[in-house]
Motif scaffolding. Structure first.
Motif, PDB file in Angstrom:
ATOM      1  N   ILE A  80     -29.209  -0.223  49.522  1.00  0.00           N
ATOM      2  CA  ILE A  80     -28.314   0.145  48.420  1.00  0.00           C
ATOM      3  C   ILE A  80     -27.628   1.481  48.697  1.00  0.00           C
ATOM      4  O   ILE A  80     -26.488   1.698  48.307  1.00  0.00           O
ATOM      5  CB  ILE A  80     -29.058   0.142  47.056  1.00  0.00           C
ATOM      6  CG1 ILE A  80     -28.078   0.086  45.893  1.00  0.00           C
ATOM      7  CG2 ILE A  80     -29.972   1.319  46.897  1.00  0.00           C
ATOM      8  CD1 ILE A  80     -27.421  -1.235  45.709  1.00  0.00           C
ATOM      9  N   TYR A  81     -28.293   2.372  49.423  1.00  0.00           N
ATOM     10  CA  TYR A  81     -27.740   3.686  49.750  1.00  0.00           C
ATOM     11  C   TYR A  81     -26.483   3.569  50.607  1.00  0.00           C
ATOM     12  O   TYR A  81     -25.564   4.374  50.493  1.00  0.00           O
ATOM     13  CB  TYR A  81     -28.799   4.516  50.474  1.00  0.00           C
ATOM     14  CG  TYR A  81     -28.406   5.952  50.703  1.00  0.00           C
ATOM     15  CD1 TYR A  81     -28.527   6.886  49.677  1.00  0.00           C
ATOM     16  CD2 TYR A  81     -27.933   6.385  51.935  1.00  0.00           C
ATOM     17  CE1 TYR A  81     -28.175   8.217  49.872  1.00  0.00           C
ATOM     18  CE2 TYR A  81     -27.587   7.706  52.141  1.00  0.00           C
ATOM     19  CZ  TYR A  81     -27.709   8.625  51.110  1.00  0.00           C
ATOM     20  OH  TYR A  81     -27.356   9.934  51.306  1.00  0.00           O
ATOM     21  N   SER A  86     -22.081   2.805  43.300  1.00  0.00           N
ATOM     22  CA  SER A  86     -23.092   3.704  42.737  1.00  0.00           C
ATOM     23  C   SER A  86     -24.452   3.641  43.439  1.00  0.00           C
ATOM     24  O   SER A  86     -25.393   4.288  42.991  1.00  0.00           O
ATOM     25  CB  SER A  86     -23.275   3.400  41.251  1.00  0.00           C
ATOM     26  OG  SER A  86     -23.735   2.069  41.085  1.00  0.00           O
ATOM     27  N   GLY A  87     -24.574   2.904  44.530  1.00  0.00           N
ATOM     28  CA  GLY A  87     -25.855   2.794  45.231  1.00  0.00           C
ATOM     29  C   GLY A  87     -26.365   4.126  45.737  1.00  0.00           C
ATOM     30  O   GLY A  87     -27.525   4.482  45.552  1.00  0.00           O
ATOM     31  N   ARG A  88     -25.482   4.891  46.384  1.00  0.00           N
ATOM     32  CA  ARG A  88     -25.878   6.207  46.899  1.00  0.00           C
ATOM     33  C   ARG A  88     -26.302   7.117  45.745  1.00  0.00           C
ATOM     34  O   ARG A  88     -27.284   7.842  45.842  1.00  0.00           O
ATOM     35  CB  ARG A  88     -24.726   6.830  47.674  1.00  0.00           C
ATOM     36  CG  ARG A  88     -25.070   8.160  48.303  1.00  0.00           C
ATOM     37  CD  ARG A  88     -23.930   8.643  49.185  1.00  0.00           C
ATOM     38  NE  ARG A  88     -23.776   7.770  50.338  1.00  0.00           N
ATOM     39  CZ  ARG A  88     -24.105   8.093  51.585  1.00  0.00           C
ATOM     40  NH1 ARG A  88     -24.566   9.292  51.835  1.00  0.00           N
ATOM     41  NH2 ARG A  88     -23.952   7.247  52.571  1.00  0.00           N
ATOM     42  N   GLU A  89     -25.563   7.048  44.637  1.00  0.00           N
ATOM     43  CA  GLU A  89     -25.901   7.863  43.464  1.00  0.00           C
ATOM     44  C   GLU A  89     -27.276   7.487  42.914  1.00  0.00           C
ATOM     45  O   GLU A  89     -28.051   8.361  42.524  1.00  0.00           O
ATOM     46  CB  GLU A  89     -24.840   7.667  42.383  1.00  0.00           C
ATOM     47  CG  GLU A  89     -25.077   8.467  41.135  1.00  0.00           C
ATOM     48  CD  GLU A  89     -24.020   8.176  40.072  1.00  0.00           C
ATOM     49  OE1 GLU A  89     -24.398   8.140  38.889  1.00  0.00           O
ATOM     50  OE2 GLU A  89     -22.851   7.974  40.429  1.00  0.00           O
ATOM     51  N   PHE A  95     -34.368  10.497  43.936  1.00  0.00           N
ATOM     52  CA  PHE A  95     -35.070  11.586  44.626  1.00  0.00           C
ATOM     53  C   PHE A  95     -35.000  12.892  43.842  1.00  0.00           C
ATOM     54  O   PHE A  95     -35.963  13.660  43.828  1.00  0.00           O
ATOM     55  CB  PHE A  95     -34.553  11.760  46.051  1.00  0.00           C
ATOM     56  CG  PHE A  95     -35.095  10.710  46.977  1.00  0.00           C
ATOM     57  CD1 PHE A  95     -36.446  10.675  47.279  1.00  0.00           C
ATOM     58  CD2 PHE A  95     -34.264   9.748  47.523  1.00  0.00           C
ATOM     59  CE1 PHE A  95     -36.965   9.700  48.114  1.00  0.00           C
ATOM     60  CE2 PHE A  95     -34.778   8.772  48.363  1.00  0.00           C
ATOM     61  CZ  PHE A  95     -36.128   8.740  48.659  1.00  0.00           C
ATOM     62  N   GLU A  96     -33.910  13.137  43.165  1.00  0.00           N
ATOM     63  CA  GLU A  96     -33.822  14.343  42.330  1.00  0.00           C
ATOM     64  C   GLU A  96     -34.843  14.281  41.188  1.00  0.00           C
ATOM     65  O   GLU A  96     -35.503  15.272  40.874  1.00  0.00           O
ATOM     66  CB  GLU A  96     -32.404  14.510  41.768  1.00  0.00           C
ATOM     67  CG  GLU A  96     -32.208  15.787  40.997  1.00  0.00           C
ATOM     68  CD  GLU A  96     -32.442  17.050  41.837  1.00  0.00           C
ATOM     69  OE1 GLU A  96     -32.853  18.067  41.241  1.00  0.00           O
ATOM     70  OE2 GLU A  96     -32.246  17.022  43.072  1.00  0.00           O
TER      71      GLU A  96
END
Length: 106
Positions: A80-81, A86-89, A95-96
């Motif tokens: 997805i990244y 919006s996958g990267r988001e 992680f945040e």
């Protein structure tokens, strides 16, 4: 508690493990509760088949192995990244939230 040398043996706790030292074994984390333990040159394996708790532990020279459902979750995050949209988001916000000690907040 069985803590044999790394000859295919695995430590499979289904209870609380407090202030123990593990050396050169594979430790399956699922269903374990570890408090103030030390792990030296171990293979730490997580299948995501049950809850775990790790508090105040040290990991020195250990390798991490994500298998089963845990591996599939990492595959999903990696896939997805790399997609547009919006996958990267999603991955970055996940992680945040981990860094802030929150979960399931997107």
């Amino acid at each position: 508690m069985n803590k044999k040398k790394s000859n295919g043996s695995k430590v499979l706790p289904k209870h609380t493990v407090v202030e123990q030292t593990f050396r050169e074994v594979e430790v399956v984390l699922d269903y374990g509760k570890y408090q103030n333990c030390k792990f030296y040159d171990c293979i730490m394996t997580y299948y995501a088949s049950g809850p775990i708790s790790i508090t105040g532990c040290q990991f020195l020279g250990c390798k991490w192995n994500f298998s089963g459902s845990a591996s599939l979750t990492l595959d999903f995050l990696m896939n997805i990244y790399t997609q547009e949209g919006s996958g990267r988001e999603l991955v970055e916000s996940t992680f945040e939230n981990i860094r802030k000690g929150r979960k399931n907040v997107l």
